[in-house]
Design a protein around this motif. Sequence first.
Motif, short mmCIF file in Angstrom:
data_model
loop_
_atom_site.label_atom_id
_atom_site.label_comp_id
_atom_site.label_asym_id
_atom_site.label_seq_id
_atom_site.Cartn_x
_atom_site.Cartn_y
_atom_site.Cartn_z
N LEU A 198 35.31 43.72 31.44
CA LEU A 198 35.14 43.86 29.99
C LEU A 198 35.68 45.19 29.50
O LEU A 198 36.30 45.26 28.44
N ILE A 199 35.46 46.24 30.26
CA ILE A 199 35.95 47.56 29.83
C ILE A 199 37.48 47.60 29.85
O ILE A 199 38.10 48.20 28.98
N ARG A 200 38.08 46.95 30.84
CA ARG A 200 39.56 46.91 30.87
C ARG A 200 40.10 46.13 29.67
O ARG A 200 41.10 46.53 29.07
N ALA A 201 39.47 45.03 29.32
CA ALA A 201 39.93 44.21 28.21
C ALA A 201 39.53 44.79 26.85
O ALA A 201 40.27 44.67 25.88
N TYR A 202 38.36 45.40 26.79
CA TYR A 202 37.81 45.92 25.53
C TYR A 202 37.33 47.35 25.75
O TYR A 202 36.13 47.60 25.88
N PRO A 203 38.23 48.32 25.82
CA PRO A 203 37.83 49.69 26.18
C PRO A 203 36.85 50.33 25.20
O PRO A 203 36.13 51.25 25.58
N ASP A 204 36.80 49.82 23.98
CA ASP A 204 35.87 50.41 23.00
C ASP A 204 34.65 49.51 22.76
O ASP A 204 33.97 49.64 21.75
N ILE A 205 34.36 48.63 23.71
CA ILE A 205 33.25 47.69 23.51
C ILE A 205 31.95 48.43 23.23
O ILE A 205 31.66 49.47 23.81
N HIS A 206 31.23 47.86 22.28
CA HIS A 206 29.91 48.41 21.91
C HIS A 206 28.96 47.24 21.74
O HIS A 206 29.33 46.19 21.24
N ARG A 207 27.74 47.44 22.17
CA ARG A 207 26.70 46.44 22.01
C ARG A 207 25.66 46.97 21.03
O ARG A 207 24.94 47.91 21.35
N THR A 244 37.65 46.07 20.27
CA THR A 244 39.03 45.65 20.08
C THR A 244 39.57 45.12 21.40
O THR A 244 39.39 45.76 22.45
N HIS A 245 40.26 43.98 21.35
CA HIS A 245 40.80 43.36 22.56
C HIS A 245 42.15 44.01 22.90
O HIS A 245 43.19 43.57 22.45
N LYS A 246 42.12 45.04 23.73
CA LYS A 246 43.32 45.83 24.03
C LYS A 246 43.89 45.59 25.42
O LYS A 246 44.96 46.09 25.74
N GLY A 247 43.19 44.85 26.27
CA GLY A 247 43.68 44.60 27.63
C GLY A 247 43.53 43.13 27.99
O GLY A 247 42.84 42.37 27.32
N ASP A 248 44.21 42.72 29.04
CA ASP A 248 44.15 41.33 29.48
C ASP A 248 42.78 41.02 30.06
O ASP A 248 42.14 41.86 30.70
N VAL A 303 35.40 34.89 23.66
CA VAL A 303 36.75 34.40 23.99
C VAL A 303 37.25 33.47 22.90
O VAL A 303 38.39 33.58 22.44
N ALA A 304 36.42 32.55 22.41
CA ALA A 304 36.85 31.64 21.34
C ALA A 304 37.20 32.42 20.08
O ALA A 304 38.17 32.08 19.39
N THR A 305 36.45 33.45 19.79
CA THR A 305 36.73 34.27 18.61
C THR A 305 38.09 34.95 18.73
O THR A 305 38.85 35.02 17.77
N LEU A 306 38.44 35.43 19.92
CA LEU A 306 39.70 36.15 20.10
C LEU A 306 40.90 35.22 20.13
O LEU A 306 42.01 35.63 19.82
N LYS A 307 40.73 33.97 20.52
CA LYS A 307 41.84 33.02 20.59
C LYS A 307 42.35 32.62 19.21
O LYS A 307 43.46 32.20 19.07
N ASN A 308 41.49 32.71 18.21
CA ASN A 308 41.88 32.27 16.86
C ASN A 308 42.80 33.26 16.18
O ASN A 308 42.82 34.40 16.40
N LEU A 342 40.28 34.95 33.15
CA LEU A 342 39.30 33.88 32.95
C LEU A 342 39.54 32.81 34.01
O LEU A 342 40.62 32.77 34.61
N PRO A 343 38.57 31.93 34.24
CA PRO A 343 38.75 30.89 35.25
C PRO A 343 40.01 30.05 35.02
O PRO A 343 40.67 29.63 35.96
N GLY A 344 40.39 29.82 33.76
CA GLY A 344 41.55 28.99 33.45
C GLY A 344 42.84 29.76 33.27
O GLY A 344 43.86 29.18 32.87
N GLY A 345 42.85 31.05 33.52
CA GLY A 345 44.05 31.87 33.33
C GLY A 345 43.68 33.18 32.67
O GLY A 345 42.51 33.53 32.54
N VAL A 346 44.69 33.89 32.24
CA VAL A 346 44.49 35.22 31.65
C VAL A 346 44.66 35.13 30.14
O VAL A 346 45.63 34.55 29.64
N LEU A 347 43.71 35.69 29.42
CA LEU A 347 43.82 35.82 27.98
C LEU A 347 44.47 37.18 27.71
O LEU A 347 43.86 38.22 27.97
N ARG A 348 45.71 37.14 27.26
CA ARG A 348 46.46 38.38 27.01
C ARG A 348 45.84 39.13 25.83
O ARG A 348 45.26 38.53 24.92
N ALA A 349 46.00 40.44 25.84
CA ALA A 349 45.46 41.29 24.78
C ALA A 349 45.97 40.81 23.42
O ALA A 349 47.14 40.49 23.27
#
Length: 149
Positions: free
Chosen positions: A69-78, A100-104, A144-149, A107-114
């Motif tokens: 998660l940190i690699r994909a979302y370096p600024d993640i906050h909860r 922000t989704h800044k890194g790949d 993941v669904a939110t970022l794919k849109n 996922l089980p079905g492949g990689v969701l690119r940034a």
Amino acid sequence: MPAALRAQARVEEPSTNEALIRELYKIAEGKRLDADGFASLFADDGYFLDMSSGQRWTGRDVRDPVNGLIRAYPDIHRQLLKLYHSGDDAVVVELRLQGTHKGDLPLPGGVLRATNKKFDVPCCDVWQIKDGKVKSFHCYNNLVATLKN
């Protein structure tokens, strides 16, 4: 302070379980990430189940999704909204995942690119604690669904 005033001004201290859960969230944040510290708060057979993907990690492997998660979302906050306690060592947390989704993201079905998309999504986490350690952590989110849109 007289006892009567103490009773009226009673401030509830966080439970031991709540303190544990707040510490887990704290050490899983961006620049403060301590994946080994996160894993150390799980029982040897404790697990993390991401309900949106069906992926499950047990024991020390719970570090993997936190690092991912940190690699994909370096600024993640909860943003913790509400914590609920039960008498059987369960803690339920309503929160928002933000960043922000800044890194790949593998996922089980492949990689969701940034996507470089910002996100702010609701989430619910269910924690089961036993003997001061996490036995189970079920994360319900739709990031993941939110970022794919």
